[in-house]
Every structure is written in C-alpha cells, then in structure tokens.
Scaffold this active site. Sequence first.
Site, PDB file in Angstrom:
ATOM      1  N   ARG A  74     -11.991  15.789   6.723  1.00  0.00           N
ATOM      2  CA  ARG A  74     -12.708  16.099   5.400  1.00  0.00           C
ATOM      3  C   ARG A  74     -14.078  16.355   5.785  1.00  0.00           C
ATOM      4  NH1 ARG A  74     -11.158  10.578   2.696  1.00  0.00           N
ATOM      5  NH2 ARG A  74      -9.109  10.597   3.486  1.00  0.00           N
ATOM      6  N   GLY A 117     -12.958   5.154   9.697  1.00  0.00           N
ATOM      7  CA  GLY A 117     -11.679   5.421  10.169  1.00  0.00           C
ATOM      8  C   GLY A 117     -11.417   7.262   9.968  1.00  0.00           C
ATOM      9  N   HIS A 152     -12.659   3.090  -0.466  1.00  0.00           N
ATOM     10  CA  HIS A 152     -12.493   1.960   0.460  1.00  0.00           C
ATOM     11  C   HIS A 152     -13.015   0.640  -0.033  1.00  0.00           C
ATOM     12  CE1 HIS A 152     -12.854   5.397   3.535  1.00  0.00           C
ATOM     13  NE2 HIS A 152     -11.549   5.107   3.637  1.00  0.00           N
ATOM     14  N   ARG A 172      -2.228  -1.831  -3.796  1.00  0.00           N
ATOM     15  CA  ARG A 172      -3.547  -1.070  -3.764  1.00  0.00           C
ATOM     16  C   ARG A 172      -3.428   0.178  -4.548  1.00  0.00           C
ATOM     17  NH1 ARG A 172      -5.149   3.308   0.955  1.00  0.00           N
ATOM     18  NH2 ARG A 172      -7.395   3.464   0.352  1.00  0.00           N
ATOM     19  N   GLU A 182      -7.760  -4.974   5.174  1.00  0.00           N
ATOM     20  CA  GLU A 182      -7.813  -4.730   3.668  1.00  0.00           C
ATOM     21  C   GLU A 182      -6.425  -5.507   3.132  1.00  0.00           C
ATOM     22  OE1 GLU A 182      -8.216  -0.662   5.011  1.00  0.00           O
ATOM     23  OE2 GLU A 182      -8.824  -0.366   2.928  1.00  0.00           O
ATOM     24  N   ASN A 198       0.874  -1.179   0.001  1.00  0.00           N
ATOM     25  CA  ASN A 198      -0.200   0.006   0.108  1.00  0.00           C
ATOM     26  C   ASN A 198       0.901   1.064  -0.127  1.00  0.00           C
ATOM     27  OD1 ASN A 198      -1.868   2.022   0.463  1.00  0.00           O
ATOM     28  ND2 ASN A 198      -2.526   1.081   2.174  1.00  0.00           N
TER      29      ASN A 198
HETATM   30  P1  AMP Z   1      -7.997   4.059  10.429  1.00  0.00           P
HETATM   31  O1  AMP Z   1      -7.977   5.518   9.486  1.00  0.00           O
HETATM   32  O2  AMP Z   1      -9.034   3.199  10.402  1.00  0.00           O
HETATM   33  O3  AMP Z   1      -6.522   3.636  11.157  1.00  0.00           O
HETATM   34  O4  AMP Z   1      -8.734   4.857  11.839  1.00  0.00           O
HETATM   35  C1  AMP Z   1      -7.926   5.946  12.516  1.00  0.00           C
HETATM   36  C2  AMP Z   1      -8.943   6.583  13.694  1.00  0.00           C
HETATM   37  O5  AMP Z   1      -9.444   5.614  14.340  1.00  0.00           O
HETATM   38  C3  AMP Z   1      -8.124   7.426  14.510  1.00  0.00           C
HETATM   39  O6  AMP Z   1      -7.991   8.985  13.869  1.00  0.00           O
HETATM   40  C4  AMP Z   1      -8.854   7.535  15.773  1.00  0.00           C
HETATM   41  O7  AMP Z   1      -9.826   8.547  15.720  1.00  0.00           O
HETATM   42  C5  AMP Z   1      -9.908   6.250  15.570  1.00  0.00           C
HETATM   43  N1  AMP Z   1      -9.427   5.404  16.730  1.00  0.00           N
HETATM   44  C6  AMP Z   1      -8.505   4.368  16.832  1.00  0.00           C
HETATM   45  N2  AMP Z   1      -8.200   3.890  18.210  1.00  0.00           N
HETATM   46  C7  AMP Z   1      -9.497   4.331  18.870  1.00  0.00           C
HETATM   47  C8  AMP Z   1      -9.952   4.275  20.082  1.00  0.00           C
HETATM   48  N3  AMP Z   1      -9.390   3.223  21.042  1.00  0.00           N
HETATM   49  N4  AMP Z   1     -10.869   4.987  20.445  1.00  0.00           N
HETATM   50  C9  AMP Z   1     -11.669   5.877  19.697  1.00  0.00           C
HETATM   51  N5  AMP Z   1     -11.076   6.034  18.277  1.00  0.00           N
HETATM   52  C10 AMP Z   1     -10.054   5.453  18.159  1.00  0.00           C
END
Ligand code: AMP
Length: 392
Positions: free
Chosen positions: A236, A205, A177, A88, A379, A7
Amino acid sequence: MKILAVNAGSSSMKFQLFEMPEEKVLVSSTFERIGLDKSFYSIKVNDEKTKKEAVLLNHEDAVRLFLKDLLDNKIINDLNEISCVGHRIVHGADKYNKSVLIDDEVISDIEKCIPLAPLHNPAGILGIRAIKEALPKAQNVAIFDTAFHQSMEDVAYLYPVPYEWYTNYGVRRYGFHGTSHQYISNRISSILGTDKFKAIICHLGNGASITAVENGKCVETSMGITPVAGIPMGTRCGDIDPSIVEYVMRTSGKTIDEVMTDLNKKSGLLGVSGVSSDSRDIEEAIASGNTRAFLAHNIYIRKITSFIASYYCILGGADVIAFTAGIGENSIDTRKDIMNALKPLGVVIDEEANKVRSVERLISDKDSKIKCYIIPTNEELMMAREAYELSK
Ligand code: AMP
C-alpha cells in the site's frame, strides 16, 4: 473458561482457543484458500503443528472442521465448553469505541460499514454467522480495529476538506490495528509501572500504522478512513497527493478501480522496489546491490521518521517508542535505521540489544532521551481478554 478468538478474512480464518483467565493458548489454527481450490489448514496443539488439505467451500466448513478437530484431539469434550467467541471486526466507524456483545443491531451496524471496509467487514459477518450456527449457545463479542482510535479529537480525525463530507458521508480518519496498538499501550503501561506516559507505537507489518498514545489513549494515528493511508506498507502507498489518482486515470486510461488496486496492491515496498512486498526479500536485494530495493527501504524509513517526529511534537515529547508486528519485531536493520534517523530527538540505539527478533526488550542506550522497545504484539490475546471481560 474457554474463549475462542476468531479472525475471519475473505478467504482465510484464524482461530485461537484460550483458557481464561489463565491466558493459556490451547490451540491455534489457520484455514486458508476458503472458497478456492487447494484449500488447506494448519493446527497447532502443544507446539506441534500439523498441516492438512481440506475442502473448504465456505467459512462454515472452516468452523465445522476446526471444532471437529478440537473434539477429536480431546481439547474439549463438548462444544458448550466454548462459552464466548471474540470476533475481529475491522470497521466499526464512530459508533463503537469499545468491544460489544453481538446482537442483531451490532450485525446491522457492521453491515452498514461495508462501504468503508468492503473486503474486511463482509468476512467478519461471515465469521459471526458461521460461529452462531455451530455454537448457538456461545456469546459473541465484536472487537473493532477502529475502537481504540475513537479517543482522537476532531483536530486529529477531521480532514481539511468540505465539512459536509464529514457530516453527510462520514469522511474522517478512523485508524486501524487498534487491537494491536491497545495491547502494546497496555504493555508499555506495565513495563513503566504507570498509566501516565507518552508513547509512539510503530505497528510495522505487511500493513503498518503508527499511533501517538497519551496515558493509554490514542491521540493520533497514521491510517485514515481506510487502511491505505499513512506510511508506505508492503503493497500500500500510504499518504500521497490525491491528484495522482485523477492524473493517472487521465494519462493511462485506467479505471478508478484499477488505480485503487495499484495503490492497495502494487505500491509501497513492492511498488518502488519491483522486488517484493516482504522486507526479508528487500533486505536480501539490498545486500546484493539492488538500488531500487534500497530506495524503497529509504522511502519507508523517511516516512516513518517523519510520522514519529510529528507525533513527538503533537504529544509534546515521548517517553517510549515501541516497535511491533512482523517488521517491527524482526527487522534489525529497519529499527536501526529508524532510530538513527531519530537522533535529533535524542534517540540513541543500543546496537547489541537491537540484534534480536521477536522478544520484548529495551533497545535504546541508557543515554537515550526516549526509551525504545521491541514489544511483540498479541492481537488474539487482546481479543480473548476483551471477550472474557464482556462475557463476565
Ligand atoms: P505481519 O503483517 O505483522 O505478519 O508482518 C509480515 C511482514 O513482517 C512480512 O511481510 C515481512 O516483511 C516481515 N518480516 C517477518 N519476519 C521478518 C524478518 N525476520 N526480517 C525482516 N522482516 C520480517
């Protein structure tokens, strides 16, 4: 057979090496700050993670170093053991509805999509070129973020704008996604033991999108021609009145690039709260009484609720609502607030079951009309499966 999932971002590169078809992860590694100062990388073997500083002038350096570590750690004895690499690729426009083996035509098509994904597609090409140079004998497979959404019908993907914008410029909803939504859709099918189901998948995310899926096929998705659309995200804005762009340009004197940077990088949870794009920081700020953080959270919940409710009607009901990605898998409060807002659809939360992070679990009550699950996404595994299938 060893399959590598790659990726490539503009200044980062993530690798996962799988033994297939066993789906065993042999190594995962992330290279960061490529082309910048203070670059570093981490590599995880057998649950042991090491972080190292390194000079990473470009993506080739990252690939070279990763492969050297594989040999040094005796994870492979010969580079030829890696027979196939899955890449990816964010945008494949409407030409690709599935993963493909990469040849010159595919690379040229990915290049043609650069105006639609100016940050992401060039990085994907850099990744392909770096791998081709380092592993000339390996097959390469492109896995498109947009592919899963190609099953949408025109009623879902066309915008109500002059039709010529679509025919002349390719203005339509593409969605992103896709690899994650596809993985979750496959999991739902396995959990339910049938491929006949209606599901709403919430990939929450830092980037976030919601998809309506019927019998494993995407019917609707919240992101649009680019990943800035849909629900609000970390930074965003999601869907907004398009006139805001013109209005802010005229009143503030900002350029189009500056306004688009504001909408991509300074909006969403960060923009409204003024605290952070990270939902952990937002939750902390709410706990300490920060009203703007609370407002950002409430806007987030409301927009997600309205997408889910709308998809419920479009699908004509839903068997499953699934939560995935960083926030969907980890934020107990976000899931709870969304599920409570969905009471009119017959959703009933099981509060105790919901108090977990990052595990696959049913979190709705037995009386809930829709089954709600946390399903951690994967992914890279999806990419490895796609690459494995094509390499056969
Ligand atoms: P991703 O883009 O899927 O890696 O998601 C990242 C986001 O997940 C981070 O910016 C956080 O806002 C959220 N996140 C990760 N761990 C936690 C947690 N324990 N509690 C709340 N939000 C979380």
